[in-house]
Design an enzyme around this catalytic site. Structure first.
Site, short mmCIF file in Angstrom:
data_model
loop_
_atom_site.label_atom_id
_atom_site.label_comp_id
_atom_site.label_asym_id
_atom_site.label_seq_id
_atom_site.Cartn_x
_atom_site.Cartn_y
_atom_site.Cartn_z
N HIS A 5 -5.65 71.50 59.57
CA HIS A 5 -5.29 70.22 60.18
C HIS A 5 -6.05 69.10 59.49
CE1 HIS A 5 -9.08 71.20 62.12
NE2 HIS A 5 -9.21 69.94 62.46
N ASP A 46 -7.91 65.38 60.78
CA ASP A 46 -8.37 64.91 62.08
C ASP A 46 -7.56 63.73 62.63
OD1 ASP A 46 -10.28 66.87 62.45
OD2 ASP A 46 -11.74 65.78 61.25
N HIS A 82 -8.42 70.66 56.66
CA HIS A 82 -9.54 71.60 56.78
C HIS A 82 -9.29 72.58 57.91
CE1 HIS A 82 -10.42 68.37 59.62
NE2 HIS A 82 -11.15 69.24 60.29
N ARG A 115 -21.19 66.28 64.85
CA ARG A 115 -19.98 65.79 64.21
C ARG A 115 -19.79 64.29 64.49
NH1 ARG A 115 -14.37 65.25 65.31
NH2 ARG A 115 -12.97 66.46 63.97
#
Ligand code: SIN
Length: 280
Positions: A103, A105, A254, A270
């Protein structure tokens, strides 16, 4: 600062930088250029605080606040949310299963995230070898490799991206769903800084191609999604504690590889950078 390519198509290591010491403007600009060129960058042996991570994130744009941060944030740094399989007092401290399928983000958002950064606080290992890799696929190199006739046929098409398309492992509220109604994006998009084109198509998140019937849509989505993740476009990052990895969500897709289990612990901080409306 030294730069070492990770593979022929994807990723680069940046050496000779201590993020905690702060960066001058020239270095900051040079780092951003490496990201623009390689789609993924990584810096090893970093020792940073949450505030320093948020500062480093600013180098790539304005930090965003992820919907998961409310549950899995860090006190004082709401821009960070935790990805982890660790529990504290019987409760998870982060999202355990984040992004196991390919996918990019927030493709379901009107302005998808421009970049994402992970800082490795704990990395699971087996007999000294790292587990929990993150794999990256270069969708710009995948576009370059398409035959011209196919490029001409798909350039200008738009797809519908739907937050509800992909099965999510962390709970999603009705509010989150309402916040992200289905949205159209070009399936070939130009990088906002470099203008380089990338395929922008994600299985499950992209639910249809506008102007194509269901069968044609599904076949095109499948074929292009498979093409992007061919081995020649992939760099698979093997984590070490102290790694900072940054990826560009226009250029690469990723996925997280979930090949570890407690007592093997994984803990990542993150951050994401706000993006703009994808353009052809
Ligand atoms: C993500 O998709 O943001 C998570 C990647 C990872 O945990 O390796």
């Amino acid at each position: 600062m030294e730069i070492r390519k990770a593979t022929d198509t994807t990723g680069a290591e940046i050496l000779g930088i201590d993020v905690a010491a702060g960066l001058d403007r020239k270095t900051a600009y040079a780092i951003r250029k490496v990201l623009d060129e390689h789609g993924v960058i990584f810096l090893r042996n970093q020792c940073i605080t949450p505030e320093q991570q948020v500062d480093f994130t600013r180098l790539f744009g304005e930090p965003d606040i992820n919907f998961n941060a409310l549950r899995f944030g860090i006190d004082g740094s709401p821009e960070i949310y935790i990805i982890s399989n660790i529990n504290k007092d019987g409760k998870p401290i982060g999202t355990r299963r984040a992004g196991e399928t390919w996918h990019t983000d927030m493709s379901y958002a009107k302005e998808p995230a421009a970049a994402t950064m992970l800082f490795a606080v704990e990395v699971p290992t087996l007999q000294g070898l790292p587990l929990g890799d993150t794999a990256f696929a270069n969708a710009a190199a995948a576009w370059d490799a398409l035959p011209t006739e196919l490029q001409d046929a798909i350039n200008g098409l738009r797809g519908t991206f739907d937050f509800r398309g992909r099965k999510r492992n962390s709970p999603v509220s009705a509010e989150d769903i309402a916040k992200y109604p289905p949205i159209d994006h070009p399936i070939v998009r130009s990088h906002p800084r470099t203008g380089r084109k990338s395929l922008y198509i994600v299985r499950d998140d992209c639910t249809s191609i506008i102007g194509k019937d269901a069968q044609e849509s599904a076949a095109l989505i499948e074929a292009l999604a498979d093409h992007i993740v061919k081995p020649e476009f992939i760099y698979q990052h093997k984590w070490q504690v102290g790694d900072i990895v940054v990826w560009d969500n226009c250029t690469v897709q990723h996925r997280a590889i979930l090949d570890y289990e407690l007592p093997q612990r994984r803990l990542m901080w993150r951050t994401t950078v706000k993006g703009t409306i994808p353009q052809l």
